[in-house]
Each structure stands twice: as structure tokens, then as C-alpha cells.
Design an enzyme around this catalytic site. Sequence first.
Site, PDB file in Angstrom:
ATOM      1  N   CYS A 106       0.820  -1.205   0.000  1.00 29.10           N
ATOM      2  CA  CYS A 106       0.000   0.000   0.000  1.00 29.10           C
ATOM      3  C   CYS A 106       0.862   1.267   0.000  1.00 29.10           C
ATOM      4  CB  CYS A 106      -0.977  -0.064   1.173  1.00 29.10           C
ATOM      5  SG  CYS A 106      -2.435   0.973   0.995  1.00 29.10           S
ATOM      6  N   HIS A 107       0.696   2.135   0.991  1.00 22.60           N
ATOM      7  CA  HIS A 107       1.438   3.397   1.068  1.00 22.60           C
ATOM      8  C   HIS A 107       2.869   3.210   1.588  1.00 22.60           C
ATOM      9  CE1 HIS A 107      -2.662   5.000   0.779  1.00 22.60           C
ATOM     10  NE2 HIS A 107      -2.104   6.128   0.379  1.00 22.60           N
TER      11      HIS A 107
END
Length: 180
Positions: A106-107
Amino acid sequence: MRIAFLTAPEGVEQVELTDPWQAVVDAGHEPVLVSTKPGTIQAFHHLDKADKFPVQEVVGETSADSFDALVLPGGVANPDYLRLNSKAVGFVRDFFDQGRPVAAICHASWTLVEADVVRGRVLTSWPSLRTDIRNAGGTWVDEQVRICDHGPNKLVTSRKPDDLKAFCGTFLEVFAKEAS
């Protein structure tokens, strides 16, 4: 295998910590929660507070060479905090310098960008990081999971919580091959 899970004191997406953690335990390996401060970390379900988890080791008091691999869980605030902490960034960079495998979801790739380890690599992430990865010299792809073996170590990346099953299976396979 001893696997570090690096998180900020608050802001990690809980499922991106707990699912990979459980996969590591189920595979018979030792997960270790590493953070920038001692005590506990505060996980989140998107923007809502979730559970707290005890920190086992602190960046600056531990080193990459005491682990076989690194997992970077996501959450928007988690990597944003980590990338402002020079010890956390150095800890991540050390895994690359030592040729140890790394997995990020993800991030979490924001921390990789800050550690300057994406140049020449192909990776995936949450779509909003696409430009940051490209600006850092990496190639962004929209895939459920991506293994990149450019450089001395393997990097496994994934986009989002919906990809966790593929992410966990892939990084465990890659970590096991790298450890043997």
C-alpha cells in the site's frame, strides 16, 4: 527466520500489519515489531483507531543485520511519519545495502522512496504513489503483487488490503528462498 515489521507509533493500517504477521507466525517464523519509540503502537482501520500493539525493538537500538527480512505495512500516516525519521529511513536502507529481502504494501512504498531504494526497480503500491515512485526513478505497475530482483535483494510490493493473501504468500516464498 526473524522478520522485522517496521511501523510508526501510530497510523499503521491494522490489517496490513496483522495479516502478514499471522502469515509469518503460521509459517513458523518470528515476527518482531520495530518502531521509532518504545511502548505501543496505535493501529487504524482506515481513519478510525483500532488496536494497540507492543513494540518489541526500537529503531536506533536494533539493526538490519539482526533480521533476515523486513515487512513494511501501509496506512497513509504510517509511512509518512517513518519517512521523516532518519533512523527509520536508515534502517530500511540497511536492508537493501545488506541484500536482505523487503516486502511493502500500500502506502509503505513512500518509505522506500525516502530511503532512495526504488531507482531502477519495478514495483506496485497504492495508486496515488505512482508519481512519487516514478519521480524517484522507479517504474510503477498496477499489479496485485510484484517481485523485483533488481539489485542485491528482492523487493515484494503489493497495492492494498484486498491483495493481502497474494502479498503474504509471495513474500513468504521469496523470504524462504533468500534465507536458504
